[in-house]
Design a protein around this motif. Structure first.
Motif, PDB file in Angstrom:
ATOM      1  N   GLU A 161      -6.758   3.685 -11.000  1.00 18.52           N
ATOM      2  CA  GLU A 161      -7.569   4.614 -12.288  1.00 18.52           C
ATOM      3  C   GLU A 161      -7.268   3.530 -12.620  1.00 18.52           C
ATOM      4  O   GLU A 161      -8.203   4.000 -14.623  1.00 18.52           O
ATOM      5  CB  GLU A 161      -6.827   5.582 -12.290  1.00 18.52           C
ATOM      6  N   LYS A 162      -6.170   2.690 -13.771  1.00 19.58           N
ATOM      7  CA  LYS A 162      -6.159   1.793 -14.785  1.00 19.58           C
ATOM      8  C   LYS A 162      -6.862   0.882 -14.676  1.00 19.58           C
ATOM      9  O   LYS A 162      -7.271   0.013 -15.235  1.00 19.58           O
ATOM     10  CB  LYS A 162      -4.544   1.987 -14.789  1.00 19.58           C
ATOM     11  N   HIS A 163      -6.614   0.109 -13.855  1.00 17.96           N
ATOM     12  CA  HIS A 163      -7.051  -1.554 -13.843  1.00 17.96           C
ATOM     13  C   HIS A 163      -8.864  -1.365 -13.246  1.00 17.96           C
ATOM     14  O   HIS A 163      -8.101  -1.303 -11.096  1.00 17.96           O
ATOM     15  CB  HIS A 163      -6.055  -2.232 -13.092  1.00 17.96           C
ATOM     16  N   SER A 164      -9.647  -1.787 -12.979  1.00 14.26           N
ATOM     17  CA  SER A 164     -10.760  -2.142 -12.167  1.00 14.26           C
ATOM     18  C   SER A 164     -11.049  -2.911 -11.233  1.00 14.26           C
ATOM     19  O   SER A 164     -11.819  -2.962 -10.677  1.00 14.26           O
ATOM     20  CB  SER A 164     -12.013  -1.655 -13.389  1.00 14.26           C
ATOM     21  N   SER A 165     -10.234  -4.268 -11.757  1.00 11.96           N
ATOM     22  CA  SER A 165     -10.026  -5.316 -10.398  1.00 11.96           C
ATOM     23  C   SER A 165      -8.587  -5.648 -10.323  1.00 11.96           C
ATOM     24  O   SER A 165      -8.050  -6.198 -11.835  1.00 11.96           O
ATOM     25  CB  SER A 165     -11.351  -6.087 -11.162  1.00 11.96           C
ATOM     26  N   PHE A 166      -8.311  -5.641  -9.779  1.00  9.98           N
ATOM     27  CA  PHE A 166      -6.608  -6.414  -9.315  1.00  9.98           C
ATOM     28  C   PHE A 166      -6.493  -7.471  -8.165  1.00  9.98           C
ATOM     29  O   PHE A 166      -7.863  -7.286  -7.020  1.00  9.98           O
ATOM     30  CB  PHE A 166      -6.001  -5.233  -9.428  1.00  9.98           C
ATOM     31  N   GLY A 167      -5.375  -7.766  -7.901  1.00 14.72           N
ATOM     32  CA  GLY A 167      -5.422  -7.900  -6.417  1.00 14.72           C
ATOM     33  C   GLY A 167      -3.973  -7.530  -5.627  1.00 14.72           C
ATOM     34  O   GLY A 167      -3.353  -7.556  -6.815  1.00 14.72           O
ATOM     35  N   ILE A 168      -3.977  -8.102  -4.912  1.00 13.26           N
ATOM     36  CA  ILE A 168      -2.265  -7.721  -4.187  1.00 13.26           C
ATOM     37  C   ILE A 168      -1.757  -8.716  -3.881  1.00 13.26           C
ATOM     38  O   ILE A 168      -2.366  -9.543  -2.716  1.00 13.26           O
ATOM     39  CB  ILE A 168      -1.903  -6.358  -2.966  1.00 13.26           C
ATOM     40  N   LEU A 169      -0.295  -9.340  -3.759  1.00 15.84           N
ATOM     41  CA  LEU A 169       0.313 -10.136  -3.000  1.00 15.84           C
ATOM     42  C   LEU A 169       0.998  -9.506  -2.541  1.00 15.84           C
ATOM     43  O   LEU A 169       2.071  -8.425  -2.665  1.00 15.84           O
ATOM     44  CB  LEU A 169       1.022 -11.315  -3.752  1.00 15.84           C
ATOM     45  N   HIS A 170       1.026  -9.927  -1.022  1.00 13.36           N
ATOM     46  CA  HIS A 170       1.955  -9.534   0.116  1.00 13.36           C
ATOM     47  C   HIS A 170       2.557  -9.683   0.590  1.00 13.36           C
ATOM     48  O   HIS A 170       2.283 -10.766   1.972  1.00 13.36           O
ATOM     49  CB  HIS A 170       0.360  -8.407   0.796  1.00 13.36           C
ATOM     50  N   PHE A 171       3.415  -9.843   1.092  1.00 13.71           N
ATOM     51  CA  PHE A 171       5.073 -10.029   1.364  1.00 13.71           C
ATOM     52  C   PHE A 171       4.825  -9.503   2.877  1.00 13.71           C
ATOM     53  O   PHE A 171       5.785  -8.364   2.555  1.00 13.71           O
ATOM     54  CB  PHE A 171       6.059 -10.614   1.112  1.00 13.71           C
ATOM     55  N   ASP A 172       5.000  -9.652   4.630  1.00 14.44           N
ATOM     56  CA  ASP A 172       5.527  -9.666   5.445  1.00 14.44           C
ATOM     57  C   ASP A 172       5.479 -10.169   6.527  1.00 14.44           C
ATOM     58  O   ASP A 172       5.142 -10.888   5.801  1.00 14.44           O
ATOM     59  CB  ASP A 172       4.371  -7.543   5.101  1.00 14.44           C
ATOM     60  N   ALA A 173       5.994  -8.915   7.710  1.00 11.30           N
ATOM     61  CA  ALA A 173       6.064 -10.165   9.228  1.00 11.30           C
ATOM     62  C   ALA A 173       4.949 -10.022   9.898  1.00 11.30           C
ATOM     63  O   ALA A 173       4.549 -10.512  10.809  1.00 11.30           O
ATOM     64  CB  ALA A 173       7.135  -9.493   9.097  1.00 11.30           C
ATOM     65  N   HIS A 174       4.631  -8.509   9.399  1.00 17.15           N
ATOM     66  CA  HIS A 174       2.912  -8.022  10.249  1.00 17.15           C
ATOM     67  C   HIS A 174       2.021  -8.126   8.667  1.00 17.15           C
ATOM     68  O   HIS A 174       1.989  -7.834   7.459  1.00 17.15           O
ATOM     69  CB  HIS A 174       3.630  -6.227  10.030  1.00 17.15           C
ATOM     70  N   SER A 175       0.643  -7.616   9.459  1.00 13.00           N
ATOM     71  CA  SER A 175      -0.544  -8.035   8.744  1.00 13.00           C
ATOM     72  C   SER A 175      -0.696  -6.204   8.673  1.00 13.00           C
ATOM     73  O   SER A 175      -1.455  -6.737   7.535  1.00 13.00           O
ATOM     74  CB  SER A 175      -1.687  -7.968   9.556  1.00 13.00           C
ATOM     75  N   ASP A 176      -0.267  -5.150   8.646  1.00 11.00           N
ATOM     76  CA  ASP A 176       0.055  -4.111   8.361  1.00 11.00           C
ATOM     77  C   ASP A 176      -1.748  -3.754   8.414  1.00 11.00           C
ATOM     78  O   ASP A 176      -2.229  -2.966   7.102  1.00 11.00           O
ATOM     79  CB  ASP A 176       0.367  -3.144   7.061  1.00 11.00           C
ATOM     80  N   THR A 177      -2.589  -4.154   9.419  1.00 10.57           N
ATOM     81  CA  THR A 177      -3.861  -3.498   9.133  1.00 10.57           C
ATOM     82  C   THR A 177      -4.489  -3.012  10.545  1.00 10.57           C
ATOM     83  O   THR A 177      -5.640  -3.224  10.520  1.00 10.57           O
ATOM     84  CB  THR A 177      -5.530  -4.541   8.760  1.00 10.57           C
ATOM     85  N   ARG A 178      -3.578  -2.495  11.047  1.00 10.96           N
ATOM     86  CA  ARG A 178      -4.353  -1.775  12.118  1.00 10.96           C
ATOM     87  C   ARG A 178      -4.924  -0.378  11.686  1.00 10.96           C
ATOM     88  O   ARG A 178      -4.522  -0.063  10.741  1.00 10.96           O
ATOM     89  CB  ARG A 178      -2.792  -0.991  12.915  1.00 10.96           C
ATOM     90  N   VAL A 179      -6.024   0.604  12.542  1.00  8.74           N
ATOM     91  CA  VAL A 179      -6.902   1.015  11.894  1.00  8.74           C
ATOM     92  C   VAL A 179      -5.889   2.526  13.000  1.00  8.74           C
ATOM     93  O   VAL A 179      -5.615   3.010  14.125  1.00  8.74           O
ATOM     94  CB  VAL A 179      -8.357   0.658  12.606  1.00  8.74           C
ATOM     95  N   ALA A 180      -5.047   2.988  11.812  1.00  7.33           N
ATOM     96  CA  ALA A 180      -4.648   4.292  12.347  1.00  7.33           C
ATOM     97  C   ALA A 180      -3.298   4.059  13.647  1.00  7.33           C
ATOM     98  O   ALA A 180      -3.721   4.087  15.247  1.00  7.33           O
ATOM     99  CB  ALA A 180      -5.321   5.644  12.613  1.00  7.33           C
ATOM    100  N   PHE A 181      -2.418   3.551  13.519  1.00  9.68           N
ATOM    101  CA  PHE A 181      -1.376   2.750  14.748  1.00  9.68           C
ATOM    102  C   PHE A 181      -1.278   4.186  14.976  1.00  9.68           C
ATOM    103  O   PHE A 181      -0.143   5.142  14.636  1.00  9.68           O
ATOM    104  CB  PHE A 181      -0.435   1.939  13.903  1.00  9.68           C
ATOM    105  N   GLU A 182      -1.230   4.296  16.567  1.00 12.49           N
ATOM    106  CA  GLU A 182      -0.949   4.950  17.638  1.00 12.49           C
ATOM    107  C   GLU A 182      -1.145   6.529  17.214  1.00 12.49           C
ATOM    108  O   GLU A 182      -0.905   7.530  17.286  1.00 12.49           O
ATOM    109  CB  GLU A 182       0.462   5.735  17.520  1.00 12.49           C
ATOM    110  N   GLY A 183      -2.812   6.899  16.499  1.00 10.35           N
ATOM    111  CA  GLY A 183      -3.207   7.307  16.334  1.00 10.35           C
ATOM    112  C   GLY A 183      -2.593   8.271  14.486  1.00 10.35           C
ATOM    113  O   GLY A 183      -3.706   9.097  13.609  1.00 10.35           O
ATOM    114  N   PHE A 184      -1.596   7.584  13.685  1.00 15.46           N
ATOM    115  CA  PHE A 184      -1.823   7.787  12.573  1.00 15.46           C
ATOM    116  C   PHE A 184      -2.457   7.795  11.762  1.00 15.46           C
ATOM    117  O   PHE A 184      -2.754   6.662  11.417  1.00 15.46           O
ATOM    118  CB  PHE A 184       0.325   7.442  12.009  1.00 15.46           C
TER     119      PHE A 184
END
Length: 350
Positions: A161-184
């Motif tokens: 709401e404060k920044h109309s354009s920004f990026g995310i630097l994401h450190f992780d072992a996992h992609s975390d882009t699953r669609v509602a994993f296990e239904g959640f």
């Protein structure tokens, strides 16, 4: 009140990093979120914020890179008892589904449990959004301490709401882009999918250290390749084996990012020797100093860290083993130092 001595030992009742800052005197405020409702392997991340607080009192405040980060004022908000109750209730219902591998079928009881967990996730997001929005209104710099990796969604929404354009630097072992994993809907395995689908202000996602992902995630991210850049752990290792200096690799990592950047750090992005009790440890990963170097390179490039989250720190069940919390606290201090430097609130040492 006696004058603060950064060289002295911290008292047991002191604040984060042994400081005596208050909300009003702090520039950077940490929002603890003790939540791990959908964690499906190891548990304990809801105890992460408290464990980090306790371990932080052992962190020396002098920093070799950033001039006295603590002088900007650092304050940890109290944990919400309401969030703890939501977490307990949601985790109880989620376990019924997790034990069946997410297969619900026509089971009415499991459908009810799923609806309850998703509803609690909505409440959690609204809470984090509201708290972050108030912090920004009070002109505070914001960092979220989880909890599992689902918790920063509301904070990223508020930042958007404060920044109309920004990026995310994401450190992780996992992609975390699953669609509602296990239904959640608000699974810890879906945070970046939810961000990409619901927060259009995030123009670029750069993922670092990814080494555990499914085919659906690979295809989803490939489809969004103009918006998502992934530095897989296997590629990072290969670059180093072939002789590419980490400095050059770090430059490649930060190159796609815009001026304003939110840093999202799942502790399992590090080599598991730094976080053996995290919920889903994966062999491989970054060295602590490699991760910090990427963050420092981001700031030295002139980019600004507009906020960050640190998640999945899970203390050992053995009360004598404080290693995970120790690493988490030191990573938190480094993230804080470089964020403050990026915003001109601290100076870099020559």
């Amino acid at each position: 009140m006696s004058q603060f001595d950064p060289n002295a030992a911290a008292s047991e009742d002191s604040g984060i990093f042994g400081l005596n800052d208050s909300y009003s005197t702090a520039n950077l405020v940490y929002l603890p979120v003790p939540w791990e409702a959908t964690t499906s392997y190891g548990g304990g991340t809801s105890h992460g914020p408290q464990a980090i607080l306790e371990a932080s009192r052992q962190v020396d405040l002098f920093d070799a890179d950033v001039f006295n980060p603590y002088e900007a004022g650092l304050y940890l908000l109290p944990e919400s008892n309401q969030v703890k109750l939501w977490n307990k209730k949601a985790k109880r219902e989620a376990q019924k589904i997790i034990r069946r591998g997410g297969v619900i079928g026509s089971n009415k009881e499991l459908k009810k449990s799923l609806a309850e967990v998703n509803s609690m996730g909505d409440k959690l997001n609204r809470y984090v959004f509201s708290e972050t929005k108030q912090l920004l209104k009070d002109k505070k710099k914001v960092a979220v301490i989880g909890g599992d990796h689902s918790v920063p969604f509301g904070a990223i929404q508020a930042i958007a709401e404060k920044h109309s354009s920004f990026g995310i630097l994401h450190f992780d072992a996992h992609s975390d882009t699953r669609v509602a994993f296990e239904g959640f809907t608000w699974s810890h395995a879906s945070i970046m999918y939810n961000v990409l689908e619901n927060i259009p202000q995030v123009k670029k996602l750069v993922q670092v250290g990814i080494r555990d992902f499914c085919e659906q995630e690979y295809e989803y991210c490939h489809k969004l390749k103009s918006r998502v850049n992934i530095f897989y752990d296997s590629d990072l290792s290969r670059f180093q084996f072939e002789g590419t200096p980490w400095q050059k690799i770090s430059e490649q990592i930060i190159a796609p990012l815009p001026q304003d950047v939110w840093v999202s750090f799942d502790i399992d992005g590090l080599d598991p020797r730094f976080c053996p009790h995290t919920g889903t440890p994966v062999p491989g990963g970054l060295d602590f100093n490699q991760a910090v170097f990427v963050i420092s390179s981001l700031v030295r490039s002139g980019r600004k860290i507009i906020g960050f989250d640190l998640n999945e720190v899970s203390p050992s069940p053995d009360k004598e083993d404080c290693w995970d919390a120790n690493v988490g606290a030191r990573l938190l201090y480094k993230l804080s130092a470089w964020m403050l430097a990026s915003q001109g609130l601290r100076n870099l040492r020559k």
